[in-house]
Design an enzyme around this catalytic site. Structure first.
Site, PDB file in Angstrom:
ATOM      1  N   ASP A 365     -46.596  63.022 -38.948  1.00  0.00           N
ATOM      2  CA  ASP A 365     -47.576  63.999 -39.432  1.00  0.00           C
ATOM      3  C   ASP A 365     -46.905  65.277 -39.969  1.00  0.00           C
ATOM      4  O   ASP A 365     -45.856  65.690 -39.486  1.00  0.00           O
ATOM      5  CB  ASP A 365     -48.464  64.363 -38.222  1.00  0.00           C
ATOM      6  N   ARG A 441     -60.422  66.745 -33.173  1.00  0.00           N
ATOM      7  CA  ARG A 441     -59.099  67.168 -33.668  1.00  0.00           C
ATOM      8  C   ARG A 441     -59.237  67.870 -35.026  1.00  0.00           C
ATOM      9  O   ARG A 441     -58.412  67.691 -35.917  1.00  0.00           O
ATOM     10  CB  ARG A 441     -58.172  65.962 -33.770  1.00  0.00           C
ATOM     11  N   LYS A 474     -46.852  54.091 -40.994  1.00  0.00           N
ATOM     12  CA  LYS A 474     -47.629  54.194 -39.752  1.00  0.00           C
ATOM     13  C   LYS A 474     -49.032  54.635 -40.155  1.00  0.00           C
ATOM     14  O   LYS A 474     -49.219  55.738 -40.668  1.00  0.00           O
ATOM     15  CB  LYS A 474     -46.974  55.216 -38.819  1.00  0.00           C
ATOM     16  N   TRP A 475     -50.018  53.763 -39.944  1.00  0.00           N
ATOM     17  CA  TRP A 475     -51.406  54.007 -40.360  1.00  0.00           C
ATOM     18  C   TRP A 475     -52.167  54.503 -39.143  1.00  0.00           C
ATOM     19  O   TRP A 475     -52.569  53.717 -38.297  1.00  0.00           O
ATOM     20  CB  TRP A 475     -52.005  52.712 -40.890  1.00  0.00           C
ATOM     21  N   ASP A 476     -52.359  55.812 -39.084  1.00  0.00           N
ATOM     22  CA  ASP A 476     -52.960  56.419 -37.895  1.00  0.00           C
ATOM     23  C   ASP A 476     -54.453  56.665 -38.098  1.00  0.00           C
ATOM     24  O   ASP A 476     -54.980  56.595 -39.215  1.00  0.00           O
ATOM     25  CB  ASP A 476     -52.230  57.748 -37.602  1.00  0.00           C
ATOM     26  N   MET A 477     -55.132  56.998 -37.011  1.00  0.00           N
ATOM     27  CA  MET A 477     -56.558  57.322 -37.042  1.00  0.00           C
ATOM     28  C   MET A 477     -56.832  58.089 -35.764  1.00  0.00           C
ATOM     29  O   MET A 477     -56.785  57.511 -34.685  1.00  0.00           O
ATOM     30  CB  MET A 477     -57.341  56.015 -37.054  1.00  0.00           C
ATOM     31  N   ASN A 478     -57.052  59.388 -35.897  1.00  0.00           N
ATOM     32  CA  ASN A 478     -57.020  60.215 -34.695  1.00  0.00           C
ATOM     33  C   ASN A 478     -58.355  60.688 -34.172  1.00  0.00           C
ATOM     34  O   ASN A 478     -58.431  61.721 -33.505  1.00  0.00           O
ATOM     35  CB  ASN A 478     -56.107  61.420 -34.925  1.00  0.00           C
ATOM     36  N   ASP A 546     -49.843  57.282 -26.838  1.00  0.00           N
ATOM     37  CA  ASP A 546     -49.159  58.564 -27.026  1.00  0.00           C
ATOM     38  C   ASP A 546     -48.425  58.976 -25.758  1.00  0.00           C
ATOM     39  O   ASP A 546     -47.765  60.013 -25.741  1.00  0.00           O
ATOM     40  CB  ASP A 546     -50.165  59.647 -27.427  1.00  0.00           C
TER      41      ASP A 546
HETATM   42  C1  GLA Z   1     -51.417  60.544 -33.077  1.00  0.00           C
HETATM   43  C2  GLA Z   1     -50.357  59.482 -32.947  1.00  0.00           C
HETATM   44  C3  GLA Z   1     -49.017  60.132 -32.714  1.00  0.00           C
HETATM   45  C4  GLA Z   1     -48.698  61.076 -33.851  1.00  0.00           C
HETATM   46  C5  GLA Z   1     -49.815  62.092 -34.003  1.00  0.00           C
HETATM   47  C6  GLA Z   1     -49.616  62.932 -35.249  1.00  0.00           C
HETATM   48  O1  GLA Z   1     -51.629  61.212 -31.869  1.00  0.00           O
HETATM   49  O2  GLA Z   1     -50.666  58.572 -31.931  1.00  0.00           O
HETATM   50  O3  GLA Z   1     -48.003  59.170 -32.581  1.00  0.00           O
HETATM   51  O4  GLA Z   1     -48.544  60.330 -35.028  1.00  0.00           O
HETATM   52  O5  GLA Z   1     -51.075  61.460 -34.111  1.00  0.00           O
HETATM   53  O6  GLA Z   1     -50.627  63.834 -35.445  1.00  0.00           O
END
Ligand code: GLA
Length: 730
Positions: A365, A441, A474-478, A546
């Protein structure tokens, strides 16, 4: 053919190498479930009915037969069987009743894909056959296609259901399970995986009693709260003994599993999309396809069920070319520097990592828009040139020059209120007009039920990948979903948006992974919040949590291992004291806990002592030697970390030539008794050389007596053993 239709008794017998699944067209054309379990050679099994007061059936003088006491294959709502239904509709007159009876079936070799949804597939030479059974409710013109695919050599049966409106009027689908199975007897316990952010996938085993247990997610994602998996295990079942039925849903959105024990101690198992906030408008001539459920039965305990899932997921679910191959050792910038980096600091991290034997640098990020914290810029997928003056292409080239591959983080499904994207398209987020919507977030979720938003997403990510220098994504989704509504769908289709979101997501993943087949994609949802077979279809590995503490990870990874292959559980070595729980652990323990997964690092290696750097070099050398076996081997759980005493597992190579055993002492005691670790999965009659002990044992000694492991008197210690068969060079 693995599927037999016995015309005499009108039964369907689905056979894998070791299992049988039998159904029968019963009186009044009901489709009855007869049996699921260890392989049988008969095609018919008697159904048992007794005269009972207050039962319902089609013929008033009959006091014995009832659709409620008959195990049903796909029970309807409100028509004679008053237990939990597999499906529920509302017809054009406002009635909720349906009644599907058998009309026809087809059997064919191979397997078809599921329209718009991820699913398992057959290999060219596989013994794979498919049965489609059609039930029909002629009054409302509804056809229900129950599809069963038998993966004979994999001991796996998959199921899905399709609804077709053959009538003239619109029908609403309110519940549409992928699978329903009625099993006689309630001597079972339920195994499921539950948790939350940073403590995902905790193993739970509970007894069944009369009543209903529901495991679900209404969070828009499969969730860390309840993984879309459960198993029914005989009360006495262990890792290597007893009956176990496993069910895993290939789906990444809202899901529901219902485990009901009725008044006659029969168990009904239902799994599919969650009916919460689900209503699908099925117009005349239209179809609705449910996700696929993968079923694994083992008569040899829970461990075998897991290995059945592992093999079929690795070989017949993951489409990626990396699915069956060792993965590069990576370093991720997140815990190394969070948002605080420049091109120079990243290149320094890359240079130091390279010296230690790390192969790929991932920029997490903070590289795009004006993002310096979690409160802006999601959606603005162009590099921040204040931090990265040469952009992503330039940075990737410099990293490549150092001799490392380059990877990049995206969170493509999201938009920050403070972003150019949001300012330009405020209606592109999921929302309900007039409601401000809850942020999580500091972000909203893009409305992937819209084709224009999906096209934008594919273009935004694709434009960056086109430079050809990005080897990993890395395809994230928070965040999870709330206020789920779409600006483009009419009022009577707002109940479709949760599912349409998932369909849009799959479409984007399909297009991007097909366009960039050489990129290794990793899934993520704030850790492991969307760790499911749907994502695995597109992405061969998923960030598990995490929480990177080695000891916490033992429990988390142990939980995932009930369903998911080791090679897809992404796992990193991080700094000590750990950032999440402050625990101090040795480099060796951190490395071995992370190695039994898709291995990487998550710390600033530039600041480490020379001693720790040497340890890391050594771990990477060991991992490089072991990773082929870790990617392809069969996994055996030996000791559970639950209880915080010890944990152990082992990986055995195909053909049982080699094995690696990992033993973790969690909390130590003084002056302990000797510990012998009984191994599994190796040949009793062969001799194995144990490298670390410089000794040869017969397989039988290791499985019956065990491997002598150290009695550590300190907490958080590790021991690893490499076994090689004597006749094959050990
Ligand atoms: C999530 C992911 C982490 C990191 C953060 C970045 O929490 O699980 O590994 O990539 O986002 O904001």
């Amino acid at each position: 053919m693995a599927i037999i239709y016995d015309k005499g008794v009108r039964s369907f017998h689905l056979k894998t190498k070791n299992t049988s699944y039998i159904m029968k067209i019963y009186r009044e054309e009901y489709l009855a479930h007869l049996y699921y379990g260890k392989r049988l050679e008969v095609n018919d099994i008697g159904l048992r009915f007794e005269e009972r007061a207050h039962i319902m059936n089609d013929t008033p003088e009959d006091r014995v037969f009832s659709p409620e006491t008959m195990p049903q294959e796909y029970p309807a709502f409100g028509a004679g069987d008053l237990k939990e239904p597999a499906y529920r509709i509302r017809d054009a007159r406002g009635n909720y009743i349906s009644d599907g009876r058998y009309v026809s079936h087809y059997i064919y070799h191979g397997k078809k894909g599921l329209e718009g949804l991820p699913s398992t597939f057959a290999g060219e030479k596989d013994a794979v056959d498919t049965l489609e059974i059609i039930l029909e409710d002629s009054l409302i013109g509804l056809a229900i296609v129950l599809t069963y695919t038998v993966f004979e050599d994999y001991d796996i049966i998959t199921r899905n259901t399709k609804f077709m409106n053959m009538g003239k009027e619109t029908i609403r689908i309110l519940k549409a399970a992928s699978v329903s199975v009625d099993i006689t007897g309630h001597e079972f316990e339920l195994i499921h995986l539950t948790g939350s952010w940073a403590r995902e996938c905790r193993f739970n085993r509970v007894p069944l009693n009369t009543g209903r247990i529901e495991l679900d997610s209404a969070r828009g994602v499969s969730s860390s709260q309840h993984n879309p998996f459960f198993a029914l295990a005989g009360k006495n079942a262990t890792e290597d003994y007893g009956d176990v039925y496993g069910f895993s849903l290939v789906y990444s959105g809202n899901h529901l599993s219902q485990i009901e024990v009725d008044q006659y101690e029969q168990v009904r198992l239902i799994m599919g999309i969650s009916p919460v906030n689900f209503e699908w408008k099925l117009e005349s001539g239209a179809c609705f396809q449910t996700p696929e459920c993968v079923m694994a039965y083992s008569s040899e305990g829970i461990g075998k069920m897991s290995r059945l899932f592992h093999r079929v997921f690795r070989e017949r679910l993951c489409k990626s070319k990396f699915a069956n191959s060792p993965r590069p050792i990576l370093i991720n910038s997140w815990e190394a520097c969070y948002f605080d980096f420049t091109q120079d600091s990243l290149l320094e991290l890359a240079r130091e990592s390279r010296k230690l034997g790390i192969e790929l640098l991932v920029l997490d990020d903070g590289w795009f828009g004006r993002r310096n914290s979690a409160d802006s810029s999601l959606g603005d997928w162009y590099p921040n040139t204040d931090k990265l003056p040469e952009g992503i292409t330039g940075l990737a080239e410099r990293v490549n020059e150092i001799g490392m591959q380059f990877g990049l983080w995206f969170e493509p499904e999201m938009v920050s209120p403070n972003s150019d994207l949001f300012r330009a398209h405020p209606d592109w987020r999921l929302h309900v007009p007039g409601r401000p919507g809850h942020q999580s977030r500091g972000q909203f979720v893009l409305d992937l039920s819209r084709q224009d938003v999906c096209d934008w997403l594919v273009d935004a990510v694709g434009r960056i990948l086109e430079c050809g220098k990005v080897s990993y994504v890395k395809w994230d989704m928070n965040r999870q979903l709330s206020e789920v509504g779409s600006a483009v769908f009419p009022a009577d289709q707002q109940g479709e948006i949760y599912h349409r979101y998932v369909l849009g997501l799959y479409q984007c993943m399909e297009r991007l992974t097909a366009a960039f087949p050489d990129v290794l994609f990793e899934g993520c949802e704030g850790g492991g919040g969307r760790f499911d077979p749907g994502i695995l279809h597109y992405m061969p590995q998923i960030w598990a949590s995490d929480d990177t503490d080695a000891i916490e990870r033992l429990s988390i990874q142990y939980g995932y291992s009930f369903v998911y292959p080791w090679s897809c559980i992404s796992s990193h070595y991080s700094v000590s004291p750990n950032h999440q729980v402050g625990r101090v652990t040795s480099p060796e323990t951190r490395a071995y806990a992370a190695m039994t997964g898709a291995f990487g690092y998550e710390l600033d290696v530039c600041t480490l002592s020379e001693e720790e750097k040497e340890e890391i070099k050594n771990s990477n050398r060991i991992y490089r030697e072991d990773r082929e076996l870790l990617a392809k081997g069969d996994f055996y759980r030996l000791l559970s970390p639950e209880g915080h005493e010890k944990a152990a597992w082992m990986i055995v190579s195909p053909g049982k030539k080699e094995a690696i055993v990992y033993y973790f002492r969690i909390l130590a005691h003084a002056n302990q008794p000797f510990t012998w670790l009984k191994l599994q999965g190796i040949e009793d009659t062969e001799e194995y050389y144990v490298k670390e002990l410089r000794r040869t044992y017969t397989g039988a000694e290791l499985t019956c007596i065990g491997l002598p492991v150290s009695n550590f008197s300190k907490d958080f210690q590790t021991e690893v053993f490499h076994l090689v068969r004597r006749d094959l060079g050990g």
